[in-house]
Motif scaffolding. Structure first.
Motif, short mmCIF file in Angstrom:
data_model
loop_
_atom_site.label_atom_id
_atom_site.label_comp_id
_atom_site.label_asym_id
_atom_site.label_seq_id
_atom_site.Cartn_x
_atom_site.Cartn_y
_atom_site.Cartn_z
N ARG A 1 0.83 -1.21 0.00
CA ARG A 1 0.00 0.00 0.00
C ARG A 1 0.86 1.26 0.00
NH1 ARG A 1 -5.43 -0.53 1.38
NH2 ARG A 1 -6.06 -2.69 1.69
N LEU A 2 1.91 1.22 0.80
CA LEU A 2 2.80 2.39 0.83
C LEU A 2 3.44 2.58 -0.55
CD1 LEU A 2 4.55 1.92 4.28
CD2 LEU A 2 2.96 3.74 3.63
N ARG A 3 3.85 1.48 -1.13
CA ARG A 3 4.50 1.58 -2.44
C ARG A 3 3.56 2.22 -3.46
NH1 ARG A 3 7.36 -3.58 -5.04
NH2 ARG A 3 8.60 -3.17 -3.16
N ARG A 4 2.32 1.76 -3.44
CA ARG A 4 1.37 2.32 -4.42
C ARG A 4 1.17 3.82 -4.21
NH1 ARG A 4 -3.15 -2.29 -4.30
NH2 ARG A 4 -2.16 -3.78 -5.69
N ALA A 5 1.05 4.20 -2.94
CA ALA A 5 0.86 5.63 -2.67
C ALA A 5 2.06 6.42 -3.19
CB ALA A 5 0.68 5.84 -1.16
N ILE A 6 3.25 5.92 -2.89
CA ILE A 6 4.46 6.66 -3.26
C ILE A 6 4.62 6.68 -4.78
CG2 ILE A 6 6.98 6.58 -3.16
CD1 ILE A 6 6.63 5.48 -0.27
N ASP A 7 4.40 5.55 -5.41
CA ASP A 7 4.54 5.50 -6.87
C ASP A 7 3.58 6.49 -7.52
OD1 ASP A 7 6.49 3.65 -6.76
OD2 ASP A 7 5.29 1.95 -7.44
N GLU A 8 2.35 6.48 -7.05
CA GLU A 8 1.35 7.38 -7.63
C GLU A 8 1.79 8.82 -7.48
OE1 GLU A 8 -2.94 6.32 -7.71
OE2 GLU A 8 -3.00 7.90 -6.21
N ALA A 9 2.29 9.14 -6.31
CA ALA A 9 2.73 10.51 -6.07
C ALA A 9 3.86 10.90 -7.03
CB ALA A 9 3.18 10.67 -4.62
N ARG A 10 4.81 10.01 -7.18
CA ARG A 10 5.96 10.34 -8.03
C ARG A 10 5.55 10.41 -9.50
NH1 ARG A 10 10.67 10.26 -4.96
NH2 ARG A 10 11.75 10.92 -6.84
N GLN A 11 4.73 9.45 -9.91
CA GLN A 11 4.29 9.46 -11.31
C GLN A 11 3.58 10.76 -11.67
OE1 GLN A 11 1.81 6.17 -12.32
NE2 GLN A 11 3.46 4.68 -12.16
N SER A 12 2.90 11.33 -10.70
CA SER A 12 2.13 12.54 -11.00
C SER A 12 2.91 13.79 -10.63
CB SER A 12 0.80 12.50 -10.27
OG SER A 12 1.02 12.50 -8.87
N GLN A 13 4.21 13.61 -10.47
CA GLN A 13 5.09 14.77 -10.27
C GLN A 13 4.78 15.55 -9.00
OE1 GLN A 13 7.03 15.93 -13.22
NE2 GLN A 13 6.41 14.14 -14.36
N MET A 14 4.28 14.84 -8.01
CA MET A 14 3.99 15.53 -6.75
C MET A 14 5.31 15.81 -6.04
SD MET A 14 1.06 14.21 -4.17
CE MET A 14 0.80 14.91 -2.55
N GLU A 15 5.36 16.95 -5.35
CA GLU A 15 6.58 17.32 -4.63
C GLU A 15 6.88 16.30 -3.53
OE1 GLU A 15 8.58 19.70 -5.16
OE2 GLU A 15 7.48 20.89 -6.64
N PRO A 16 8.11 15.81 -3.45
CA PRO A 16 8.47 14.90 -2.36
C PRO A 16 8.10 15.45 -1.00
CG PRO A 16 10.25 15.00 -3.95
CD PRO A 16 9.21 15.98 -4.40
N ALA A 17 8.34 16.73 -0.80
CA ALA A 17 8.03 17.32 0.51
C ALA A 17 6.55 17.19 0.81
CB ALA A 17 8.44 18.80 0.52
N ARG B 1 3.26 12.30 7.39
CA ARG B 1 3.33 12.70 8.80
C ARG B 1 1.95 13.07 9.33
NH1 ARG B 1 6.91 16.54 7.71
NH2 ARG B 1 8.77 15.61 6.76
N GLU B 2 1.21 13.80 8.50
CA GLU B 2 -0.16 14.18 8.91
C GLU B 2 -1.00 12.94 9.24
OE1 GLU B 2 -2.69 16.60 6.36
OE2 GLU B 2 -0.95 17.84 5.86
N GLU B 3 -0.99 12.01 8.32
CA GLU B 3 -1.84 10.84 8.51
C GLU B 3 -1.33 9.98 9.65
OE1 GLU B 3 -4.73 10.14 7.22
OE2 GLU B 3 -4.64 12.11 6.30
N TRP B 4 -0.03 9.98 9.81
CA TRP B 4 0.56 9.23 10.91
C TRP B 4 0.06 9.81 12.25
CZ3 TRP B 4 3.01 4.81 11.31
CH2 TRP B 4 3.66 4.52 12.50
N ALA B 5 0.12 11.12 12.34
CA ALA B 5 -0.32 11.78 13.57
C ALA B 5 -1.80 11.52 13.79
CB ALA B 5 -0.06 13.28 13.48
N ARG B 6 -2.55 11.60 12.72
CA ARG B 6 -3.99 11.39 12.84
C ARG B 6 -4.28 9.99 13.41
NH1 ARG B 6 -6.69 8.57 9.80
NH2 ARG B 6 -8.97 8.57 9.69
N ALA B 7 -3.61 8.99 12.86
CA ALA B 7 -3.83 7.62 13.31
C ALA B 7 -3.42 7.48 14.78
CB ALA B 7 -3.05 6.65 12.44
N ALA B 8 -2.29 8.08 15.12
CA ALA B 8 -1.83 8.00 16.50
C ALA B 8 -2.87 8.62 17.43
CB ALA B 8 -0.49 8.72 16.64
N GLY B 9 -3.38 9.78 17.03
CA GLY B 9 -4.40 10.44 17.85
C GLY B 9 -5.60 9.53 18.05
N GLN B 10 -6.04 8.91 16.98
CA GLN B 10 -7.21 8.03 17.09
C GLN B 10 -6.96 6.87 18.03
OE1 GLN B 10 -8.76 6.62 13.41
NE2 GLN B 10 -10.05 8.41 13.15
#
Lengths: 138, 138, 138, 138
Positions: free
Chosen positions: D96-112, D119-128
Motif C-alpha cells: 500500500r505504501l509503495r502504491r501511494a508513493i509511486d502514484e505521487a511520483r508518477q504525477s510529479q507531486m513534490e516529495p516534501a 506525517r499528517e496521517e501518521w499523527a492522525r492515526a496516532a491520535g485516534q
DNA sequence: GTGGTCTAGACCACC
DNA sequence: GTGGTCTAGACCACG
C-alpha cells in the motif's frame, strides 16, 4: 446588426439556434420580406462560429422557403415568410410548453406547483425584458 | 412492475429517459428509499433495450447519489433521494417552462398568446389523464 | 504525445487509470486549461484499448467538470481544472497513505516498522526515477 | 469477541476484509495458535453479512494454511501462523505504501508534500488510537 | 474530423 | 442471482 448572440448554455445544435433566431426576427418584424440577411461570413464572425454552421442554417431556411437567394447579392427574406414564421414560432413555443406540462403530469407533480412555476418564470422573463428596455432607453 | 414504457417519440437519449423515470418514480413515491430498483437485465427486457443502456442510466443515478449499490444484491434507492428527486423534477420542469417563455419573449410574441397556449396545453394534458382514467374505468 | 502507457499490473478499471493519468497530467502542468485532450480514437489506439473505454474516462472527467466539450472539435481542459486536479491528486495519495497506516495500526504493527517500510519504499521509488533519468541521459 | 466490525467505506471484497482481520488478529496476538475462530454463523451475524461470505474468508485462510479444521469442532489457528501473518501484514502495508508513493511520483507531486501527508496521517492515526486507548481505560 | 449513442455479447467478481 | 468491465462495431449529429 440583429441576431446578436446565442444563449451560451443551450445544448441544441448551433445551426438550429441560428435558424430560429432568424425566424424570430421575421416573426417579430425585425426582418421584413425583401430584407437581406447578413452574409454568412459576417454573421459567422459575429457569432464566433464556423461559417459552415451559418451556411447550414441558411440552407435549412431556404429549404423551408423562408429565405430566397438573389443572384450575386445574397439571401433575402421571402414574401410569405411572416405568417409562416409566426406559425412556426407558435408551434415551437406550444411544443416546449407541452413537454414541460407532460413531464410534470407524468411525474405526478402537483398542478398548483406547475402553475406557480409558470407564473414565477413568467414574472422573471418580464422583469428581464423590462430591464433590457430600460437599458436601451438609456 | 413500475416504470412501464418509454415515450416512443422522445428524441433524448434512452439512458436519460430511463434515469428520469426513476427520478420521477422516487419523487412520486412509487419507489421509496431502501427499495430495490429492478435488475438491469429485467428492466432492459421490459423496455426492449440493451442492458448496457439501463446500466448506464443506473450508473448515472449512482453518480448523482440517488441509487446506491448493495453488493451482490442490486441497487437500492438512497436515503435522501426523495427530496433531491423532487427538487430535480421541479428544476427540470422549471427549465423547460423557462425556455418556452424566453423563446416567446425573445421573438416578441404577445404575452396573451403565450398564456393562451399554456392554458390550451394544460387543458389538453388534463383531458388526456382524465381520458386515461376513464378508459381504465371502462 | 503525452499519457504514454498504463501500468500493466494495475488491477483497477482501465477507464479509471486513464482518467487519473489525465488528472495527473493537468496537476503536473503537462496539460493546461484550454488545451485539447487527445481524440478518443487516437488515445485508444495508442493505449491499445477500445475507444469506448477511453470515451468513458473522458465522460467521467466531464462529469467532474475537468474537461469540457467544444462542439465538433473535441474536449479541452476546463478553466479551474489545475487546482482541482492538484487537490484530487493530493487526496488520492493521502487516502492511500491513510489506508496503509490504518491497516498497520489496526494490526498492532510496530510504529518503527511502518516508518522503516515507508523509508524503504521511498528510497526505492527515488532510485527508480533516478534510473529512468539516467537512462534518458544515456 | 474479536474482529468487531468492518470499515464501512472499504470497497474491497468483504471476504478479503474478513480474512485480513483474522490475519491481523493473529499477527497482533489477539488470536493465538490453537485458538478456535468464531463459528461462521456467529461471525456472519455479528458482521451483518452473508454466511457464505464468512465461509469464503475461512476457506481462503485454510488454503493459505493459517486455519486448520478440527473435526466436528470448527477451525483453529494453525501452528506456524503467527510468523506468516506478520510477514503477510508487512507485505500488505509495504504494498500500500509503495502504491501511494509511486502514484505521487508518477504525477510529479513534490516529495516534501508526500512526506508531509505521511506525517499528517501518521499523527492522525496516532491520535485516534490514543483516543481508543483512553476510552478503554474509562 | 470530432464526440455520443446504442447494440451485442463475453467475461468477471461478488454474494 | 447481482452489477461492472471491456470489446467490437454500427450509426448519428455536429462543425
Amino acid at each position: 446588426m440583429i441576431l446578436l448572440d446565442l444563449n451560451a448554455g443551450d445544448e441544441r445544435p448551433i445551426y438550429g439556434q441560428i435558424a430560429d433566431r432568424v425566424k424570430f426576427a421575421v416573426a417579430g418584424g425585425a426582418l421584413r420580406p425583401g430584407d437581406m440577411v447578413p452574409p454568412v461570413r459576417d454573421l459567422a464572425k459575429q457569432l464566433v462560429v464556423n461559417p459552415n454552421t451559418v451556411a447550414r442554417a441558411y440552407r435549412d431556411l431556404q429549404t423551408e422557403g423562408l429565405l430566397e437567394s438573389v443572384r450575386g447579392m445574397g439571401l433575402q427574406v421571402a414574401e410569405g415568410a411572416v405568417d409562416r414564421c409566426r406559425r412556426a414560432r407558435r408551434e415551437m413555443v406550444r411544443l416546449r410548453l407541452r413537454r414541460a406540462i407532460d413531464e410534470a403530469r407524468q411525474s405526478q407533480m402537483e398542478p398548483a406547483e406547475v402553475e406557480a412555476l409558470f407564473r414565477e418564470e413568467w414574472a422573471r422573463a418580464a422583469g428581464q425584458s423590462n430591464g433590457d428596455a430600460g437599458a436601451r432607453h438609456g
